[in-house]
Write an enzyme that holds these catalytic residues in place. Sequence first.
Site, short mmCIF file in Angstrom:
data_model
loop_
_atom_site.label_atom_id
_atom_site.label_comp_id
_atom_site.label_asym_id
_atom_site.label_seq_id
_atom_site.Cartn_x
_atom_site.Cartn_y
_atom_site.Cartn_z
N GLU A 52 46.44 30.76 56.96
CA GLU A 52 45.53 31.24 57.90
C GLU A 52 44.27 31.71 57.45
OE1 GLU A 52 46.44 33.90 61.53
OE2 GLU A 52 46.47 35.31 59.75
N ARG A 118 50.51 30.63 62.02
CA ARG A 118 50.25 30.86 63.34
C ARG A 118 49.82 29.55 64.23
NH1 ARG A 118 50.86 35.65 65.15
NH2 ARG A 118 50.35 37.35 64.00
#
Length: 251
Positions: A52, A118
């Site tokens: 991320e 994510r």
Amino acid sequence: RGARQPRVHTAPDKDKPSRILRVSLEGNIAVGKSTFAKLLNAATKDWDVALEPVSKWQSVDTSQETVSNLLDIMYRDPQRWSYTFQTFSCMSRMRTQLQPPATHLLGSGGQPVQVFERSVYSDRYIFALTLFEMGCINATEWAVYQNWHSFLLEQFAQRLELEGIIYLKAPPQMCLERLQRRGRDEEKDVKLDYLEKLHVQHENWLVNKSTELHFEQLKRVPVLELDATVDFEKDKEVKNNLISQVRNFFS
Ligand code: TTP
């Protein structure tokens, strides 16, 4: 000491062993996604993990010889900046998810897997939704967000589809302790109440399946729930146990 047995809600499609599986890693703030992602990356060359880009949100180039720390201004003034933050975070997710797989995955001998930390889905159904429910994103902004989000997901439907989700789960209180221990300056005022709300949102989406999703396919994505209360950074036995649960999920 070991992790609990995983709760596999359904299994990924095993009829297409040579296809690259796309899997996202989800879980509360500071649950340990980045640490776990590095573990997965190191485990086998069949798995490639896109980390991320939090640093991208901490230094947005404004082209005026300044950089803006969007994460910081969002936490300082959530009503003003949450919508802006979520548009930017979602675009960086979208870019990552649309990237072609790493070349070494194409020739990997086993089951190749692209893992994302994510996804465009948690951007909407975890963060943007919670911020809207808290009044940090207003009704107009929420309508605009959902409008472009749905449009982009429809346009890129096939390329954004996931074949699995790994859900790292720990109590919000434990996430708060980990958050305080890592001491990211922007997060110093994050309260337990916010982590509890995000936790409920994860549960509603990934376990109870009660979130109102706009993408039918998303309801059917298999979820591997892992106990993240264990020490998967240092304890080798715990590490191996979790990796083998992931391996079983993928194979
Ligand atoms: P996380 O995506 O949860 O990353 P993390 O570094 O906390 O994860 P871990 O410790 O498990 O490796 O969130 C990073 C920060 O960005 C956090 O302060 C929450 C914020 N954030 C949002 O406000 N909205 C979003 O959509 C996302 C993805 C993060």
